[in-house]
Write an enzyme that holds these catalytic residues in place. Structure first.
Site, PDB file in Angstrom:
ATOM      1  N   ASP A  41       0.994  -1.010  -0.179  1.00  0.00           N
ATOM      2  CA  ASP A  41      -0.091  -0.025   0.055  1.00  0.00           C
ATOM      3  C   ASP A  41       0.973   0.908  -0.200  1.00  0.00           C
ATOM      4  OD1 ASP A  41      -2.277   2.115   0.620  1.00  0.00           O
ATOM      5  OD2 ASP A  41      -1.584   1.752   2.766  1.00  0.00           O
TER       6      ASP A  41
ATOM      7  N   ASP B  47       4.690   0.613   4.550  1.00  0.00           N
ATOM      8  CA  ASP B  47       4.638  -0.642   4.901  1.00  0.00           C
ATOM      9  C   ASP B  47       4.194  -1.803   3.737  1.00  0.00           C
ATOM     10  OD1 ASP B  47       1.726  -0.452   3.452  1.00  0.00           O
ATOM     11  OD2 ASP B  47       1.018   0.177   5.930  1.00  0.00           O
TER      12      ASP B  47
ATOM     13  N   TYR C 179      -7.187   2.131   9.732  1.00  0.00           N
ATOM     14  CA  TYR C 179      -5.559   2.386   8.699  1.00  0.00           C
ATOM     15  C   TYR C 179      -6.435   3.366   7.565  1.00  0.00           C
ATOM     16  CZ  TYR C 179      -3.627  -1.035  11.822  1.00  0.00           C
ATOM     17  OH  TYR C 179      -3.080  -0.925  12.689  1.00  0.00           O
TER      18      TYR C 179
ATOM     19  N   GLU D 149       4.762   9.890   3.409  1.00  0.00           N
ATOM     20  CA  GLU D 149       4.458   8.818   3.199  1.00  0.00           C
ATOM     21  C   GLU D 149       4.172   8.587   1.708  1.00  0.00           C
ATOM     22  OE1 GLU D 149       3.374   4.337   5.218  1.00  0.00           O
ATOM     23  OE2 GLU D 149       2.451   6.149   5.576  1.00  0.00           O
TER      24      GLU D 149
END
Length: 513
Positions: A94, A97, A245, A485
């Site tokens: 994704d 991670d 999440y 990220e």
């Protein structure tokens, strides 16, 4: 007599030129699966940025890699799915991670497909269409395998709690990779419908390329839509531990989004009626403009169904379709900086909606604006009314370009937020694989590579990081997850935006042609 001969010769030459141009046009349309004709030169800046952006999908691939061109990546998670007798080794991680979250992965695929369908010709001319198709196929193979029966869909591989405690390369991870699935007793209409949308959209992409694969995708799409609609419920209500999440605020928008894509893929009026009838009245929030994202598909659906209003003469529908078009107009109005309903911008000109992953909404909105601009140009409907103001397709395109240019470095930080593009871009992207040298096996405990202030030893080329704060500032620290990220769905959105700006382009009047 001589003048007559010269005239006839000139006419003959003009006729031959016209036939030649027609032949080239037909060739381009056939080469690109019926995609739009390319009328102008390719913009080198956006073409170079597109080539960079597409590389992030190679960075994110799971499984046994084929023709791997990322020197610090290798095979990983090759046994995913084995406990269920499935091959779930493909797909993509994704973000920074190593979890395969089915909800954003399916959205990534839907957006890649939409980009290829609208701008495949321009992508081909820029020599990037094959890269997009490679990324799309890697995801679709995974999603097909994740749907082993009509009412079962595997929506996640890996334990995010355990994964996020580790800092390691995917090639060396040894933790258990549990599977999560939705069924009739454990529903997830949002993720099932998004996966249906992805499969329906991809079936259109592959229709002129691989008919059997396209047919399989469409069969799965219709099964998944029926499953999502009959057994309603949000997957984060079924699995509340996943809400931290990718929390789905509602499944209603995905049902409409999927029905829109299924209408385009099948031509079946019932799918259009689904979106424009009672479900549209209850789910679409028509009349209220919103911002497009992985969680809210309503603006995307409004633009997608406006395609029918622009080009689908004779389509049987009630006023629901026009309501979608009117709401899409309203969405465009909040995006235009000179409109009375314009949304907030930073001083640097970035549309600013959310602090976390701030680039998602402006990039997604810019893509919709570019698409809508091309719908207007191609259909000949060249005026957008925003209250008492009137705007043209060029205004929408100008907005789209302004957001792309901001991403690529025309911002107060003079920083490209697309890693690998330009001379200055983030060096400490929050990404496990990029932060650890390729020859190091840390096990789960590689936090020293998370905490170091040194630049990443590996470049996550093509990563679109989260983006700046409201004051246009950005902090290039690895632990700054909010800003630094990258995600695959961000990459799909920027691929769409850059593809739309490759050239001043018309679009095909039918996605299924």
């Amino acid at each position: 007599m001589a003048r007559c001969v010269r005239c006839c010769c000139c006419l003959l030459i003009l006729l031959l030129v016209a036939l030649g141009v027609t032949a080239v046009v037909v060739f381009l349309r056939n080469r690109n699966g019926g995609g739009p004709v390319i009328p102008g030169a390719i913009d080198r800046k956006y073409a170079e940025a597109l080539a960079v952006a597409l590389q992030f999908f190679q960075v994110q691939k799971s499984g046994k890699l084929v023709n791997n061109k990322i020197p610090w990546r290798g095979d990983s998670a090759v046994d995913d799915g084995q406990e269920a007798g499935l091959d779930l080794s493909k797909g993509m991680y994704d973000a920074g991670d190593h979890i395969k979250f089915g909800f954003p992965m399916a959205f990534t695929a839907t957006m890649l497909s939409w980009s290829v369908l609208e701008y495949g010709g321009a992508m081909q001319a820029a020599k990037q269409r094959d890269s997009a198709l490679d990324a799309l196929r890697w995801i679709m193979d995974y999603l097909l395998n994740a749907h082993p029966s009509a009412d079962v869909l595997y929506i996640q591989v890996g334990d995010p709690e355990a994964d996020h405690k580790c800092w390691e390369r995917p090639e060396t991870m040894s933790e258990k990779r549990p599977l999560t699935k939705i069924t009739t007793k454990s529903p997830g209409s949002d993720v099932a419908a998004e996966t249906a949308a992805a499969m329906a959209a991809a079936s259109l992409v592959y229709k002129p390329i691989n008919k059997s694969y396209s047919s399989s995708l469409l069969d799965h799409a219709e099964q998944l839509f029926a499953f999502a609609d009959q057994y309603r419920g949000a997957y984060t209500r079924t699995f509340p531990e996943l809400s931290k999440y990718y929390n789905s605020t509602t499944y209603q928008d995905e049902l409409l989004w999927a029905s829109g894509w299924l209408y385009h893929a099948t031509g079946n009026q019932s799918y259009l009626d689904y979106a424009t009838g009672k479900n549209g009245e209850e789910f679409a929030d028509l009349g209220n403009p919103r911002y497009f994202s992985w969680d809210d598909k309503r603006p995307g659906t409004q633009v997608l169904l406006s395609r029918v209003s622009f080009f689908g003469s004779g389509v049987a529908s009630d006023n629901g379709l026009e309501s979608y078009k009117q709401t899409a107009d309203a969405v465009m109005c909040i995006l235009l900086p000179d409109s009375e309903t314009a949304a907030f911008r930073t001083e640097g000109g970035l549309l600013y909606v959310a602090e976390w992953n701030s680039l998602q909404h402006p990039v997604a909105s810019a893509f919709l604006a570019a698409v809508y601009s091309d719908y207007m140009l191609t259909s000949g409907k060249t005026e957008l009314s925003c209250g008492g103001q009137s705007f043209a397709p060029a205004d929408l395109r100008k907005f789209a370009q302004s957001q792309a240019d901001y991403v690529l470095g025309e911002n107060p930080m003079k920083l490209s937020y697309l890693v690998g593009y330009g001379d200055s871009y983030p060096q400490r992207v929050h990404h496990r694989g990029a932060s650890i040298p390729a020859d190091v096996d840390t096990g789960c405990g590689g936090q020293e590579w998370l905490n170091t202030a040194e630049p990443n030893p590996n470049v996550a080329t093509g990563a679109l990081v989260g983006g700046p704060f409201k004051n246009d500032s950005f902090v290039d620290e690895r632990q700054n997850v909010m800003q630094n990220e990258a995600t695959t769905y961000n990459s799909a959105l920027v691929v769409g935006l850059l593809s739309s700006l490759l050239t001043t382009s018309s679009v095909a009047q039918s996605l299924s042609s």
